[in-house]
Design a protein around this motif. Structure first.
Motif, PDB file in Angstrom:
ATOM      1  N   THR A 482       0.809  -1.220   0.000  1.00 21.13           N
ATOM      2  CA  THR A 482       0.000   0.000   0.000  1.00 21.13           C
ATOM      3  C   THR A 482       0.839   1.264   0.000  1.00 21.13           C
ATOM      4  OG1 THR A 482      -0.134  -0.018   2.421  1.00 21.13           O
ATOM      5  CG2 THR A 482      -1.841  -1.204   1.208  1.00 21.13           C
ATOM      6  N   LYS A 483       2.091   1.175   0.491  1.00 25.56           N
ATOM      7  CA  LYS A 483       2.945   2.354   0.553  1.00 25.56           C
ATOM      8  C   LYS A 483       4.330   2.003   0.007  1.00 25.56           C
ATOM      9  CE  LYS A 483       0.565   4.184   4.622  1.00 25.56           C
ATOM     10  NZ  LYS A 483       0.684   4.564   6.048  1.00 25.56           N
ATOM     11  N   PRO A 484       4.910   2.864  -0.809  1.00 25.02           N
ATOM     12  CA  PRO A 484       6.222   2.548  -1.381  1.00 25.02           C
ATOM     13  C   PRO A 484       7.332   2.545  -0.350  1.00 25.02           C
ATOM     14  CG  PRO A 484       5.523   4.769  -1.979  1.00 25.02           C
ATOM     15  CD  PRO A 484       4.366   4.133  -1.295  1.00 25.02           C
ATOM     16  N   ALA A 485       8.179   1.504  -0.368  1.00 24.46           N
ATOM     17  CA  ALA A 485       9.316   1.367   0.534  1.00 24.46           C
ATOM     18  C   ALA A 485      10.589   1.597  -0.260  1.00 24.46           C
ATOM     19  CB  ALA A 485       9.320  -0.018   1.175  1.00 24.46           C
ATOM     20  N   ALA A 486      11.474   2.437   0.236  1.00 25.25           N
ATOM     21  CA  ALA A 486      12.662   2.804  -0.528  1.00 25.25           C
ATOM     22  C   ALA A 486      13.822   3.102   0.407  1.00 25.25           C
ATOM     23  CB  ALA A 486      12.367   4.018  -1.415  1.00 25.25           C
ATOM     24  N   LEU A 487      14.989   3.374  -0.203  1.00 27.79           N
ATOM     25  CA  LEU A 487      16.172   3.861   0.514  1.00 27.79           C
ATOM     26  C   LEU A 487      16.583   2.947   1.672  1.00 27.79           C
ATOM     27  CD1 LEU A 487      14.864   7.495   0.552  1.00 27.79           C
ATOM     28  CD2 LEU A 487      16.752   6.698  -0.864  1.00 27.79           C
ATOM     29  N   PRO A 488      16.817   1.661   1.412  1.00 27.76           N
ATOM     30  CA  PRO A 488      17.178   0.756   2.498  1.00 27.76           C
ATOM     31  C   PRO A 488      18.621   0.941   2.954  1.00 27.76           C
ATOM     32  CG  PRO A 488      17.305  -0.404   0.424  1.00 27.76           C
ATOM     33  CD  PRO A 488      16.766   0.971   0.112  1.00 27.76           C
ATOM     34  N   VAL A 489      18.917   0.502   4.174  1.00 26.66           N
ATOM     35  CA  VAL A 489      20.272   0.534   4.706  1.00 26.66           C
ATOM     36  C   VAL A 489      20.415  -0.639   5.670  1.00 26.66           C
ATOM     37  CG1 VAL A 489      19.600   2.150   6.506  1.00 26.66           C
ATOM     38  CG2 VAL A 489      21.999   1.908   5.920  1.00 26.66           C
TER      39      VAL A 489
END
Length: 740
Positions: A482-489
């Motif tokens: 439902t919500k975009p997930a980005a920029l992992p670390v």
């Protein structure tokens, strides 16, 4: 008040000639508890410092307070202040005496809150409403001064230990007292809700076990906080982590159902001595409240079923306070309105808390939940009916006591970080880093994480690259579409956790186990970090220990300015770095001492690179510029595994049609080495974990196609041999091989 070491007995409403004795029915006791003030026992000596001519009933008591300081008032209106009961997020609570000698608890609002005109207006209305609450198992609101220089609220002072202290000192309630507590608190909520008030912070330290039954305290001005424009997020979101409802944690609409959820947690604590979601830091408790079922072992089956329904995740699935009372009384199908006062009089008949000497427990509690003991001898810990439990260990009791003590600070204030040890501190309890979800086995050095958008849904993946440089199959870590997930670390030396940013209208930072197991855990939901408003597309970076995060926020605590903030992962501490407002994309060095970032220039996506001291003690540290920003627009910095070099992308025109990856020594004036030069947009570099001889990056090299991830040499230009790691359907971006 008695001096330390002295005891001035004060044990309730003693009988005069012809009055009912200790075993009198609850109807008589409740009536006198509401309408009368306690009478001093014959022969009691007035406390030291009390006017010897004073004849009112509260003249002698052994209430324990903190002495008034030079900045504390000695008189508020017609009330004389005797000492401090506690201090919390919204101000200070004092023990006072009225002109008639009645002991009262006075909540004095702190100056910056008092300066909010809208708060004062709502305070006036809410206090007036609170004074109309039926006096059924509640602390009566006696007076309010919304127009005083420091507004204050006056409530009756309730004699008795708080539930928190009673359970800590004497163990869980016995079966009869537990049932009486459950009904009494439900009756109090019925009265409070009927007046249009939501308590919002029902917890064991806000329930006093008086000689005549449980009394709910600390309600009446919660809604006024919502209107105060200058209040921090902490103060506006009332509640204590161990007892907060999921919708309260997630910032949704507050309804009376939050008190029902807290009632279930409170009854669980009273019955078992355990918090409904266990002993842990605030962050863990909040996560469990949203994602896990409460731990109700130890409750008898009939009560357990009622508590489970009260703690349903959905507010609409919970019973009302009236329905709670009907179920507790064995009349779940009744539609008749309950008279809470008449009901509680019947239920509390015979209420008596056991103590070692056979008398009722004594002491007092201020309106902030602060407990004041009467020096009575403690009895052995009670057991729960049918549980067969032995008394808790001393260590367990200490943990509960510590939690209750910290909860006092949330008197009229908001959520406080309860993480033991503070930000990354060692010692007993849960360390900051231990609150994060973890996989059993960490990611190895051959594995990176990245985000990929497929069919309009962006999620986080991990990808292992074999010794021959060939990638395996990606593993999807996040499942929420439902919500975009980005920029992992990747977090910590063991690489067992991954953080990522949820890109939404209100961006948030989330942690998940590195193998994708379990549910994601939102961060920064309590403590000072709850006030951070994370910037869109903000990438987090984590210090080498996994205890602290640096991220860009458009606003910080106390109306902090836009910039880079360092926060403990449990939310318990926040500080803003001394950087320009345009600073973004921070990366924490693997040596832990520096943070590199870039500052935009001229409104384009890029600028110059800077570093700054990451040491919290170096508050006056200033940024050191690494690149001039005149040869190209430099951004996306990242550290090499040894902390000696920085890789970044450089754009050669404001439209970012051509960007390439560079690497340089992490010192001002060093000459950057250009690693890529093929046409396309090479960006988001990350050193491969291990020896740092390779760099991965995102590129869009085949014309108007999706971005893909490549790897190339980190020591020499070798663009011709750059290897494509992803060729899967989707738009792949923002790879991270390390935490920096």
């Amino acid at each position: 008040m008695g001096r330390p070491g002295t005891t001035t007995a004060f044990t309730g409403y003693p009988r005069a000639s012809g009055e009912a004795g200790p075993d009198a029915g609850a109807a008589d006791c409740c009536e006198r508890a509401v309408n009368e003030t306690p009478r001093a026992r014959p022969g009691i000596q007035p406390a030291v410092g009390v006017d010897q001519t004073m004849t009112p009933p509260d003249a002698a008591t052994d209430v324990q307070t903190t002495a008034l300081g030079p900045d504390d008032p000695v008189q508020l209106g017609s009330y004389t202040l005797l000492g401090k009961l506690g201090e919390g997020g919204m101000g200070t609570v004092y023990l006072g005496r009225s002109e008639t000698g009645r002991l009262v608890a006075i909540k004095v609002i702190r100056a910056d809150v008092a300066g909010d005109a809208e708060f004062r207006s709502r305070f006036r209305l809410e206090a007036e409403t609170a004074r109309r609450v039926a006096r059924v198992c509640t602390a009566e609101v006696l007076d309010a001064a919304p127009d005083a220089a420091r507004p204050y609220l006056v409530t009756e002072f309730i004699e008795g230990r708080t539930l928190a202290r009673f359970v800590t000192e004497s163990g869980p309630l016995s079966a009869a007292n537990l049932e009486q507590l459950a009904v009494g608190v439900a009756a109090a909520l019925t009265a409070i809700h009927s007046a249009g008030i939501v308590h919002r912070d029902l917890k064991p330290s806000n329930v006093v076990l008086s000689p005549f039954g449980p009394r709910v305290i600390d309600f009446g001005i919660a809604r006024a906080l919502d209107s105060a424009s200058n209040l921090t997020g902490n103060l506006q979101q009332l509640g204590t982590p161990a007892f907060m409802a999921p919708e309260q944690i997630q910032g949704e609409t507050i309804t009376p159902a939050v008190d029902i959820f807290s009632w279930g947690g409170l009854v669980t604590f009273a019955a078992t001595g355990r918090y409904p979601f266990g002993d842990a830091s605030a962050q863990v408790l909040l996560y469990r409240a949203v994602n896990e079922a409460p731990r109700l072992d130890g409750l008898d089956p009939p009560l357990r079923e009622i508590v489970a329904d009260a703690m349903a995740k959905s507010p609409s699935a919970r019973p009302t306070a009236q329905q709670l009372m009907l179920r507790l009384l064995g009349e779940p199908s009744s539609v008749a309105e309950i008279d809470p006062e008449a009901t509680v009089i019947q239920v509390l008949d015979g209420w008596k808390l056991p103590t070692a000497d056979g008398t009722g427990s004594t002491g007092g509690a201020g309106g902030d939940g602060t407990t004041v003991a009467a020096g009575r001898e403690q009895r052995p810990a009670a057991t729960v009916r049918g549980s067969g439990r032995a008394p808790r260990s001393a260590r367990r009791m200490a943990l509960v006591a510590a939690g209750a003590a910290v909860a006092v600070l949330a008197t009229v204030g908001g959520v406080l970080a309860l993480a033991s040890g503070g930000s990354g501190a060692d010692g007993e309890g849960v360390k900051v880093v231990d609150i994060l979800p973890k996989s059993d086995v960490g990611l190895d050095d051959d594995t990176l994480v990245y985000s990929s958008e497929q069919e309009g849904r962006r999620a986080i993946y991990s990808l292992r690259v074999g010794p021959d440089g060939r990638p395996g199959q990606p593993q999807r870590l996040t499942v929420d579409d439902t919500k975009p997930a980005a920029l992992p670390v990747i977090v910590g030396p063991q690489r067992k956790t991954v953080l990522y940013t949820v890109i939404d209208s209100s961006p948030s930072l989330v942690a998940i186990a590195a193998d994708g197991s379990g549910a994601p855990m939102p961060l920064f939901t309590s403590g000072p970090a709850a006030e951070l408003v994370i910037a869109p597309d903000a990438r987090a970076s984590v210090d080498p220990t996994g205890r602290f995060v640096v991220i860009r926020a458009v606003r910080g605590p106390n109306d902090g300015l836009t910039g880079l903030y360092v926060a403990a992962v449990d939310g318990s501490s926040v500080r803003r770095l001394n950087v320009p407002a345009g600073a973004t994309d921070p990366s924490w060095s693997p040596t832990g001492d520096r943070i590199v970032f870039f500052v935009g220039s001229g409104g384009v996506d890029g600028g110059a690179l800077f570093t700054i001291d990451a040491d919290p003690a170096a508050a006056g540290a200033k940024p050191v510029q690494l690149t001039p920003g005149t040869e190209g627009f430099d951004a996306d910095p990242t550290w090499s595994p040894d902390g000696k070099k920085v890789a970044f992308r450089r754009a050669f025109d404001p439209n970012l049609a051509e960007t390439d990856v560079f690497v340089m020594d992490a010192s001002p004036g060093a000459t950057p080495l250009r690693l890529t030069e093929a046409p396309g947009r090479d960006q988001d570099p990350t050193f491969v974990a291990g020896d740092g001889k390779l760099i991965a990056f995102t590129s869009q090299r085949d014309g108007p196609t999706n971005r893909e991830i490549y790897v190339t040499s980190a020591t020499a230009p070798d663009d011709a041999n750059a290897r494509k790691l992803t060729s899967f359907r989707g738009d792949d971006a923002t790879p991270r091989w390390t935490s920096g």
